[in-house]
Enzyme design. Structure first.
Site, PDB file in Angstrom:
ATOM      1  N   TRP A 277       0.848  -1.162  -0.013  1.00 54.23           N
ATOM      2  CA  TRP A 277      -0.202   0.062   0.119  1.00 54.23           C
ATOM      3  C   TRP A 277       0.623   1.315  -0.080  1.00 54.23           C
ATOM      4  CZ3 TRP A 277      -1.489  -4.443   2.115  1.00 54.23           C
ATOM      5  CH2 TRP A 277      -2.856  -4.948   1.789  1.00 54.23           C
TER       6      TRP A 277
ATOM      7  N   CYS B 220      -6.778  -4.792  -1.596  1.00 57.65           N
ATOM      8  CA  CYS B 220      -7.952  -5.755  -1.275  1.00 57.65           C
ATOM      9  C   CYS B 220      -8.764  -6.185  -2.348  1.00 57.65           C
ATOM     10  CB  CYS B 220      -8.845  -4.594  -0.228  1.00 57.65           C
ATOM     11  SG  CYS B 220      -9.875  -3.527  -1.031  1.00 57.65           S
TER      12      CYS B 220
ATOM     13  N   HIS C 248     -13.439  -1.089   1.264  1.00 63.18           N
ATOM     14  CA  HIS C 248     -13.097  -2.227   1.364  1.00 63.18           C
ATOM     15  C   HIS C 248     -13.639  -3.481   0.781  1.00 63.18           C
ATOM     16  CE1 HIS C 248     -10.313  -5.272   3.009  1.00 63.18           C
ATOM     17  NE2 HIS C 248     -11.154  -5.522   4.081  1.00 63.18           N
TER      18      HIS C 248
ATOM     19  N   ASP D  14     -12.158 -12.696   4.399  1.00 65.86           N
ATOM     20  CA  ASP D  14     -11.557 -11.826   4.070  1.00 65.86           C
ATOM     21  C   ASP D  14     -10.153 -12.112   4.091  1.00 65.86           C
ATOM     22  OD1 ASP D  14     -10.326  -9.420   3.497  1.00 65.86           O
ATOM     23  OD2 ASP D  14     -11.444  -8.423   5.018  1.00 65.86           O
TER      24      ASP D  14
ATOM     25  N   GLU E 100     -32.458  -2.246  15.142  1.00 69.09           N
ATOM     26  CA  GLU E 100     -30.914  -1.881  15.289  1.00 69.09           C
ATOM     27  C   GLU E 100     -30.396  -1.569  16.559  1.00 69.09           C
ATOM     28  OE1 GLU E 100     -28.073   2.092  14.569  1.00 69.09           O
ATOM     29  OE2 GLU E 100     -30.096   2.139  15.196  1.00 69.09           O
TER      30      GLU E 100
ATOM     31  N   TYR F 212      -6.407   4.625  -0.459  1.00 71.33           N
ATOM     32  CA  TYR F 212      -7.758   4.068  -0.201  1.00 71.33           C
ATOM     33  C   TYR F 212      -8.155   3.713   0.965  1.00 71.33           C
ATOM     34  CZ  TYR F 212      -7.315  -0.778  -0.852  1.00 71.33           C
ATOM     35  OH  TYR F 212      -7.166  -2.114  -0.483  1.00 71.33           O
TER      36      TYR F 212
END
Length: 732
Positions: A280, A315, A374, A397, A491, A561
């Site tokens: 990165w 990513c 992401h 991930d 929520e 990013y």
């Protein structure tokens, strides 16, 4: 890996680790129970002359098992579903006196109790959930069998044998690579852990070899096509090699939970010599810039051939390669993009932005980062290790962010559990919950050391979560699968549940939340084109009968990013006088020369505006990221668009900048149309156009896509694509 075992083994019954699909031991061709009497020839008994697997693309084995797209001349089937083989003997088979069985073996040191040695009995009727072989037809010296694998068997490449019983022992066929059989996960089989009951979803999440990955900003969504290429020549073997490199025990390779967890660790090379090295820092001298890749094929094939990690990925590259791995093995999978994704560095489950008393950001104290976006993956599977209701889509991930059980990996974490706040369930649910549900907290650090919360933004993180729509290239909003709408009772309950499990902590700021200011501030950025000037408009609204003076500060930063700033390119201070109940606009001009020299490959700019109301000492703060509009690579096709016929592909790029581009690489890819290719142009002068022609010969019909990317020393993240309808070859 947790599945890794050491090379040493002890104990009278211990067996060395069986963790390589590629390694093999041959079974003996004869297992005699004693001496064969003189004058007796074993060749007089039933002997196998030949075995046919019906493994051509048009054969029912591949068509019925949805494996006809694989560019592989071996038999590829899916578990839990019957397939057909034919065995030719030296004489007619008589079931009253002849006994034989088919055997499947994987790896070294095969053991029946580990599922690495599978004797398949010939049975009158096949039973659901069990291995079995049923005689379908007998004709002369041939027998045709329907063979059914167990829906929970190991996924990988098996060696096949046929064993015949005689009064003196077993006669077995010799090792024959032509009868090797790949067995994959089966989303079409109800007993399989990856069963998906929607045909359109299976077509998209298992069989589609071209995807769309979304990036940019939630108000300015950018997209790029990605060639998953899971059916391309060599990719299936490369995916099996990834598990071999992980030293994953073969007995665990039938479990999609274990396979996806191992995959999430192995797609990155952070601590295990995995597939991709992450970078990165905008320096890619020793490899390919992440933005240049057009798909997964080159990456996986290079990893297998070089036996070394490939450079470089970010990513969306990790997610693209991981998607190929999952779909190739038969696990339904999709790439997901989370806009404003939180990376909580201090584990307090909130994003803390510390401000000086004058409103400037305190970079020493502000350690948390909010990624503009992401990308991760979702894989579909049952979760028998969790309570009922938490199966379905699971977050996995492979981007190396945080350590999980000693390795850089994440998931599988139930999306349903994340939505309802049940973050106590494995794996890594608290981390994913924070990525989509953290609060953004602005805190002023006073000179006496005390902290005062200026404002809390509970809606910024996880602003929008999207994936590719089924059957098209558009955006599908799946935010509501991860979280309830702000303000709903559900929520609040989900957040309280997460709080109970310790995943989301109450705000700890050593101070008090200030009352809301009487002045509102916001700002917008007009459409910004690479290499052009653009304006930022800041608006102030005075909601009180008092007159206020405001001291404001705008900071513009070149950012990765990931939300990390590289350099500040713009500073602007200005004063504003607000009359009672009035509205005022201020415009700031950003010149191209201010940002072009420092631009990173994603052309992302971040603006932070803070303002102090002098009369009340209230601090107002807002931040926004923008992605510059960048030029595209143009693709054109000439000639017949027919399987087996030549067509000419032209790739074209025009340099829009006022400077010469150096070391320009253009990449071209298209599953079923062309193998990945690239071409170097030493330089492209301002406003100059370069063209590159290639002759391609399609081998797959239907809707296909050509994908191109351009990278250079100063300009990257440039893409282009073209949809192409390929016709079948005319029948003679």
């Amino acid at each position: 890996m947790s599945e890794t075992t050491t090379a040493t083994f002890g104990g009278r019954r211990s067996v060395p680790p069986n963790n390589s699909n590629a390694a093999e031991d041959d079974l003996p061709t004869m297992e005699l129970q004693g001496l064969v009497p003189r004058g007796v020839s074993l060749q007089d008994y039933l002997n196998v002359v030949n075995v046919y697997l019906f493994k051509e693309r048009w054969d029912s084995n591949k068509v019925d098992h949805h494996t006809d797209k694989y560019d592989n001349n071996k038999l590829i089937v899916r578990r839990g579903q019957p397939f057909y083989i034919q065995i030719d003997f030296n004489r007619a088979y008589d079931p009253r006196r002849d006994l034989f069985r088919v055997e499947y073996v994987i790896g070294r040191y095969p053991q029946e109790n580990k599922g690495t040695y599978i004797p398949v009995p010939v049975v009158p009727e096949l039973q659901k959930g069990k291995w079995g072989a049923k005689v379908i037809t007998r004709e002369d010296k041939s027998v045709r069998l329907s063979v059914q694998p167990s829906p929970g068997c190991i996924v990988g490449k098996f060696r096949m044998y046929v064993a015949v019983w005689t009064p003196y022992g077993i006669i077995r066929t010799s090792r024959n690579p032509e009868t090797d059989t790949y067995i994959l996960f089966n989303p079409w089989c109800e007993e399989d852990a990856v069963y998906l009951d929607d045909e359109r979803q299976r077509e998209e999440y298992v069989l589609n070899d071209i995807g769309v990955i979304f990036h940019g900003d939630f108000k300015d969504i950018k997209n790029r096509s990605w060639s998953y290429g899971q059916f391309e020549d060599g990719i299936l073997d490369a995916c099996l090699y990834v598990m071999d490199r992980a030293k994953m025990d073969l007995s665990g390779r039938g479990n999609p939970i274990k396979v996806s967890r191992v995959g999430s660790a192995m797609v990155n090379a952070k601590d295990d010599e995995g597939v991709l090295v992450g970078s990165w820092d905008n320096i890619y001298a020793y490899g390919v810039p992440p933005s240049a890749w057009t798909g997964s094929v080159d990456i996986l094939l290079e990893y297998q051939s070089s036996k070394s990690p490939v450079r470089y990925g970010q990513c969306w590259v990790f997610a693209g390669v991981f998607n190929t791995f999952l779909r190739c093995l038969g696990i339904p999978a999709r790439v997901v993009t989370n806009y404003f994704s939180a990376h909580d560095n201090d584990a307090n489950l909130q994003m803390d932005v510390f401000l000086e008393e004058d409103g400037n950001v305190n970079s020493k104290l502000t350690k948390d980062s909010v990624w503009n976006y992401h990308c991760w993956n979702e894989a579909w599977m049952t979760r028998p290790d969790l309570p009922v209701g938490f199966g379905g889509w699971q977050v996995v991930d492979s981007t190396p962010q945080e350590n999980s059980d000693g390795m850089y990996r994440c998931g599988p974490a139930s999306v349903q559990a994340i939505k309802h706040g049940h973050v106590c369930f494995q794996f890594d649910a608290p981390f994913v919950f924070a990525e989509v549900n953290s609060d953004l907290v602005y805190i002023t650090v006073k000179k006496d050391g005390t902290h005062v919360v200026e404002t809390v933004d509970s809606t910024h993180i996880g602003k929008l979560i999207v994936t590719k729509e089924i059957g098209g290239d558009g955006v599908q909003d799946i935010t509501d699968t991860y979280k309830f709408q702000e303000g709903q009772e559900e929520e609040r309950l989900a957040l309280e549940t997460a709080l109970m499990y310790g995943a989301k902590k109450r705000i700890n700021t050593e101070g008090i939340l200030k009352p809301r200011s009487k002045v509102d501030m916001n700002f917008g950025v007009e459409n910004a084109v690479l290499g052009k000037d653009f304006k930022i408009t800041i608006t102030f609204q005075n909601n009180s009968p008092n007159r206020y003076t405001i001291s404001a500060y705008l900071s513009g930063n070149i950012t990765f990013y990931t939300g990390v700033a590289k350099v500040e390119f713009k500073k602007e201070t200005f004063d504003v006088v607000l009359e009672p109940l009035s509205f005022k606009k201020e415009e700031v001009l950003v010149r191209a020369g201010e940002y072009m020299g420092q631009l990173l490959e994603q052309a992302s700019l971040h603006f932070f505006v803070t303002a102090r109301v002098n009369e009340t000492q209230d601090i107002l703060a807002k931040q926004k990221s923008i992605v510059l509009t960048i030029p595209k690579v143009i693709i054109k096709v000439h000639g017949a668009k027919v399987v087996g016929s030549d067509m000419v592909v032209t790739v074209e790029f025009t340099n829009p900048l006022k400077e010469t581009l150096q070391n320009v690489w253009i990449y071209l890819d298209g599953p079923g149309l062309t193998r990945p290719r690239r071409k170097l142009f030493r330089e492209i002068r301002p406003n100059a156009t370069v063209q590159w022609e290639e002759v391609c010969r399609p081998w797959v019909s239907g809707r296909r896509k050509l994908i191109a990317s351009m990278t250079s020393d100063t300009l990257r993240h440039v893409y282009g694509e073209l949809g192409v309808e390929i016709q079948r070859q005319p029948s003679v």
